[in-house]
Enzyme design. Sequence first.
Site, mmCIF file in Angstrom:
data_model
loop_
_atom_site.group_PDB
_atom_site.id
_atom_site.type_symbol
_atom_site.label_atom_id
_atom_site.label_comp_id
_atom_site.label_asym_id
_atom_site.label_seq_id
_atom_site.Cartn_x
_atom_site.Cartn_y
_atom_site.Cartn_z
ATOM 1 N N HIS A 261 0.795 -1.029 -0.011
ATOM 2 C CA HIS A 261 0.064 -0.072 -0.161
ATOM 3 C C HIS A 261 0.958 1.072 -0.025
ATOM 4 O O HIS A 261 1.801 1.133 0.696
ATOM 5 C CB HIS A 261 -1.107 -0.017 1.291
ATOM 6 N N ASP A 315 -7.954 -5.229 0.057
ATOM 7 C CA ASP A 315 -8.377 -6.099 -0.906
ATOM 8 C C ASP A 315 -7.986 -7.613 -0.650
ATOM 9 O O ASP A 315 -8.278 -8.572 -1.713
ATOM 10 C CB ASP A 315 -7.910 -5.770 -2.492
#
Length: 392
Positions: A261, A315
Amino acid sequence: MTFCEYRPGLEGIPATQSSISFVDGQNGILEYRGINVEELAQHSTFLETSYLLIWGGLPTQEELDEFEHEIRFHRRLKYRIRDMMKCFPESGHPMDALQACAAALGLFYSRRALDNPAYIRAAVVRLLAKIPTMVAAFQLMRKGNDPIQPRDDLDYAGNFLYMLTEQEPDPLAARIFDICLLLHAEHTINASTFSAMVTASTLTDPYGVIASAVGTLAGPLHGGANEEVIFMLEEIGSVDNVEAYLDKCLQQKTKIMGFGHRVYKVKDPRASILQQLAEQLFEKFGRDEYYDIALAMEQSVSERLGHKGIYPNVDFYSGLVYRKLGIPTDLFTPVFAIARTAGWLAHWKEQLGENRIFRPTQIYTGPRNAPYISVEKRQSVQDQALIGFVTG
Ligand code: SDX
């Protein structure tokens, strides 16, 4: 003012000032309007949280009732939108169908009333109300069935699952799905929200804003990763193959889906909550065959890439929850879009408050004062590209 340093992906460059959400990527903290998302996941609902994000505070019971009532009232689609959807190829990706439908809403509602609070409210309500109906309708229509009408006695999450599966959902499943929506509702200036803000800054209509954000969310580096995670778990097939799969990714420098991320350098707090939700579902409805592979992946990726701050993101576990809820894999990203519509709308409204059109600069790397060469004297552009003459 001049700012000359080029940062690929605008890493670390503030694009706006915002009071909607806050992320502490070193400590894994996410807050919506100052409230920790874990607390909201425990006590709130997706619609209450949407209200918080869009209007800046938690609603009173009366305000919440009114908001929920308006959304129930606007869930149905115009028959022309349904007719338009009938022409979509059933093999098309549902994110493309959703983007087209969101943009098509703009055909029905007048534009350029952005200074009218009633127009803003109506757009917020319509988009939150109709986007789930569009996703569910496309799912039924591509199977050759008529879409079913929303049910006014079901709440937001329950009604979506009902429209999708044609069955009244189990209350635990509906509550867990509602928490998933809440967890995906907002996340500062991610790519799709930035896209929404850029589009909003031209003062175009809100349907165009949401359509542009849907298109941006679809990519595998962003919202599209949730469906890629399931393809990856399918490909790995067994816990015994995890190490070999990771060896291959690291050797070939391919990205491991659902990990890493830009902001979080620890496990995404939403991934931890989604993992707990998955376990709650497994306890009631049976364990997912891919869960052990996912656990082994998390363990191994953390050992190998933890030093780079690479851990599961939002996700990674969401797909395992959605699979247990009976949602088809290619609807995972549209489900993300249903939820993120709340955040996009909050940023749209905030952008209008102090708008200035986005118009960054560039660092030009091409030639200057180049001559115009007449056609008979030109060399093939393709040949020049092959020898590295022409780039781009
Ligand atoms: C979302 O921004 C948001 O807030 C997004 C989101 C939201 O709620 O809106 O949180 C939702 O989009 C989640 C992310 C979903 N995408 C994926 O799961 C795809 C896989 N992840 C990556 O491609 C990547 O981590 C990104 C796209 C999420 C972030 O990209 P960055 O910040 O541009 O990082 P990078 O690609 O430049 O990587 C930095 C380093 C590199 O190593 P070095 O070259 O420096 O040695 O980390 C490595 C990368 O190789 N790396 C990975 C990796 N992610 C980063 N290596 C292997 N697998 C990965 N997944």
